[in-house]
Write a protein that holds these residues in place. Structure first.
Motif, PDB file in Angstrom:
ATOM      1  N   PRO A  87       0.832  -1.211   0.000  1.00 22.80           N
ATOM      2  CA  PRO A  87       0.000   0.000   0.000  1.00 22.80           C
ATOM      3  C   PRO A  87       0.866   1.260   0.000  1.00 22.80           C
ATOM      4  O   PRO A  87       1.842   1.360   0.733  1.00 22.80           O
ATOM      5  CB  PRO A  87      -0.802  -0.128   1.293  1.00 22.80           C
ATOM      6  CG  PRO A  87      -0.882  -1.605   1.530  1.00 22.80           C
ATOM      7  CD  PRO A  87       0.451  -2.142   1.056  1.00 22.80           C
ATOM      8  N   GLY A  88       0.530   2.189  -0.901  1.00 28.33           N
ATOM      9  CA  GLY A  88       1.257   3.442  -1.002  1.00 28.33           C
ATOM     10  C   GLY A  88       2.329   3.455  -2.078  1.00 28.33           C
ATOM     11  O   GLY A  88       2.843   4.507  -2.428  1.00 28.33           O
ATOM     12  N   LYS A  89       2.678   2.293  -2.630  1.00 32.00           N
ATOM     13  CA  LYS A  89       3.698   2.250  -3.690  1.00 32.00           C
ATOM     14  C   LYS A  89       3.081   2.680  -5.018  1.00 32.00           C
ATOM     15  O   LYS A  89       2.032   2.198  -5.413  1.00 32.00           O
ATOM     16  CB  LYS A  89       4.288   0.850  -3.823  1.00 32.00           C
ATOM     17  CG  LYS A  89       5.309   0.779  -4.945  1.00 32.00           C
ATOM     18  CD  LYS A  89       6.042  -0.517  -4.993  1.00 32.00           C
ATOM     19  CE  LYS A  89       6.946  -0.477  -6.227  1.00 32.00           C
ATOM     20  NZ  LYS A  89       8.175  -1.129  -6.051  1.00 32.00           N
ATOM     21  N   THR A  90       3.737   3.602  -5.722  1.00 32.92           N
ATOM     22  CA  THR A  90       3.248   4.075  -7.013  1.00 32.92           C
ATOM     23  C   THR A  90       3.384   2.957  -8.040  1.00 32.92           C
ATOM     24  O   THR A  90       4.453   2.369  -8.190  1.00 32.92           O
ATOM     25  CB  THR A  90       4.037   5.313  -7.479  1.00 32.92           C
ATOM     26  OG1 THR A  90       3.904   6.335  -6.491  1.00 32.92           O
ATOM     27  CG2 THR A  90       3.523   5.830  -8.808  1.00 32.92           C
ATOM     28  N   VAL A  91       2.270   2.660  -8.756  1.00 36.95           N
ATOM     29  CA  VAL A  91       2.275   1.602  -9.763  1.00 36.95           C
ATOM     30  C   VAL A  91       2.219   2.153 -11.183  1.00 36.95           C
ATOM     31  O   VAL A  91       2.624   1.482 -12.128  1.00 36.95           O
ATOM     32  CB  VAL A  91       1.131   0.589  -9.528  1.00 36.95           C
ATOM     33  CG1 VAL A  91       1.359  -0.188  -8.235  1.00 36.95           C
ATOM     34  CG2 VAL A  91      -0.222   1.258  -9.524  1.00 36.95           C
ATOM     35  N   CYS A  92       1.701   3.388 -11.351  1.00 37.05           N
ATOM     36  CA  CYS A  92       1.605   3.997 -12.677  1.00 37.05           C
ATOM     37  C   CYS A  92       1.210   5.464 -12.525  1.00 37.05           C
ATOM     38  O   CYS A  92       1.003   5.942 -11.414  1.00 37.05           O
ATOM     39  CB  CYS A  92       0.580   3.268 -13.542  1.00 37.05           C
ATOM     40  SG  CYS A  92      -1.133   3.403 -12.959  1.00 37.05           S
TER      41      CYS A  92
END
Length: 155
Positions: free
Chosen positions: A108-113
């Protein structure tokens, strides 16, 4: 037939086992063909040129090229969906690496795009923990609200 009716028709075809449908009304003709992972829409009017518009990709957990071992796990995959309409980008700029690749761990919170909407670049963050199993959208493609972007195997 207006644009909203065409979108609804695409959604219905997407959820069904119908391979192809053609509708003709006076000078208007539409043909929707369902492929493995996407639907192709062709719209023509008598004096107008032919328009081709990509439709939202059908969310599939496995494909013919996927290993057989992945098939049983398809039921517990989590889908990361687009929170807005815009253009999907896998990296922050052309010279940078992709935010995530298949096999990467997310939390949660990690940028994916990034989704660009009205000249604003919005970072989309994961709300789940797990491993990216599949990227469902091509880079620099238009996406719709609630369109599946990634499949995640929960941690």
């Amino acid at each position: 037939m207006d644009f909203k009716q065409i979108q609804e028709l695409i959604k219905i075809i997407n959820k069904s086992n119908i391979g192809e449908i053609s509708i003709e009304e006076k000078e208007f003709k539409i043909t929707i063909k369902q492929k493995e992972d996407n639907i192709q829409t062709v719209v023509t009017a008598a004096p107008a040129p032919v328009y081709a518009a990509p439709a939202p990709a059908a969310p599939t957990a496995t494909s013919a090229s996927a290993p057989a071992a992945a098939a049983p796990k398809a039921d517990n995959l989590i889908t990361i969906k687009s929170p807005m309409i815009g253009t999907f980008y896998r990296k922050s700029s052309p010279d940078k690496p992709n935010f995530i690749e298949v096999g990467d761990e997310v939390s949660p919170g990690k940028t994916v795009c990034i989704i660009e909407a009205m000249k604003l670049f919005n970072e989309i963050e994961s709300e789940v923990s797990g491993k990216i199993v599949k990227v469902l959208v091509d880079d620099a493609s238009p996406v719709e609200y609630d369109q599946p972007l990634f499949l995640v195997e929960p941690a």
